[in-house]
Scaffold this motif. Structure first.
Motif, short mmCIF file in Angstrom:
data_model
loop_
_atom_site.label_atom_id
_atom_site.label_comp_id
_atom_site.label_asym_id
_atom_site.label_seq_id
_atom_site.Cartn_x
_atom_site.Cartn_y
_atom_site.Cartn_z
N MET A 133 29.12 -15.98 -21.09
CA MET A 133 28.54 -15.84 -19.75
C MET A 133 29.63 -15.54 -18.72
N SER A 134 30.80 -16.14 -18.90
CA SER A 134 31.93 -15.87 -17.99
C SER A 134 32.34 -14.41 -18.07
N LEU A 135 32.48 -13.90 -19.29
CA LEU A 135 32.88 -12.50 -19.46
C LEU A 135 31.85 -11.54 -18.90
N VAL A 136 30.60 -11.73 -19.30
CA VAL A 136 29.55 -10.81 -18.84
C VAL A 136 29.40 -10.89 -17.32
N GLY A 137 29.39 -12.10 -16.78
CA GLY A 137 29.28 -12.26 -15.32
C GLY A 137 30.44 -11.61 -14.59
N SER A 138 31.66 -11.82 -15.10
CA SER A 138 32.84 -11.22 -14.47
C SER A 138 32.78 -9.70 -14.53
N PHE A 139 32.45 -9.15 -15.70
CA PHE A 139 32.40 -7.69 -15.84
C PHE A 139 31.31 -7.08 -14.96
N MET A 140 30.17 -7.75 -14.86
CA MET A 140 29.09 -7.22 -14.02
C MET A 140 29.48 -7.24 -12.55
N THR A 141 30.10 -8.33 -12.09
CA THR A 141 30.50 -8.37 -10.69
C THR A 141 31.68 -7.44 -10.43
N LEU A 142 32.58 -7.30 -11.42
CA LEU A 142 33.66 -6.31 -11.27
C LEU A 142 33.09 -4.90 -11.14
N ALA A 143 32.09 -4.59 -11.96
CA ALA A 143 31.45 -3.27 -11.86
C ALA A 143 30.85 -3.08 -10.48
N TYR A 144 30.19 -4.11 -9.97
CA TYR A 144 29.59 -4.01 -8.64
C TYR A 144 30.66 -3.76 -7.58
N PHE A 145 31.75 -4.53 -7.63
CA PHE A 145 32.78 -4.41 -6.60
C PHE A 145 33.65 -3.16 -6.74
N THR A 146 33.68 -2.53 -7.90
CA THR A 146 34.52 -1.34 -8.07
C THR A 146 33.73 -0.04 -8.07
N LEU A 147 32.52 -0.05 -8.63
CA LEU A 147 31.78 1.19 -8.81
C LEU A 147 30.69 1.44 -7.77
N SER A 148 30.27 0.41 -7.07
CA SER A 148 29.23 0.61 -6.06
C SER A 148 29.86 1.06 -4.75
#
Length: 108
Positions: free
Chosen positions: A55-70
């Motif tokens: 959950m830590s990995l998936v949550g981190s990667f999803m929020t990283l995607a939001y903060f970098t790609l959006s």
């Protein structure tokens, strides 16, 4: 991906597909503490189940995607989620190395 999802307009929030990814990541990252609490309560001692690290990995990667790609492009959010993703990945590696893929085998 940065266009508003119109069928969610009733919420009063400007929700985009990227925001849904960010919300889901934040809920996943925060929800891991509930998983850890339940596992510890059942065991009667502090326990960190493997799903906590997933959950830590998936949550981190999803929020990283939001903060970098959006359209958000927020460096504070990137820094806030970058370190935990490395920590979670390393902890998951150690857990698998120590206990193997199947945790129900012999415990050390």
């Amino acid at each position: 991906m940065n266009d508003e999802i119109l069928w969610l307009a009733w919420t009063g929030l400007h929700v985009t597909p990227w925001k849904l990814i960010g919300y889901t990541g934040a809920l996943m990252f925060g929800g891991r503490w509930l998983v850890q609490f339940v596992a510890s309560r059942r065991a009667g001692k502090p326990v960190i189940p493997r799903v906590f690290w997933y959950m830590s990995l998936v949550g981190s990667f999803m929020t990283l995607a939001y903060f970098t790609l959006s359209a958000k492009q927020d460096s504070v959010g990137v820094l806030q989620n970058l370190f935990p993703s490395f920590t979670a990945a390393y902890s998951l590696y150690l857990d698998i190395k120590h206990r193997g893929w199947h945790r129900d085998r012999a415990r050390h």
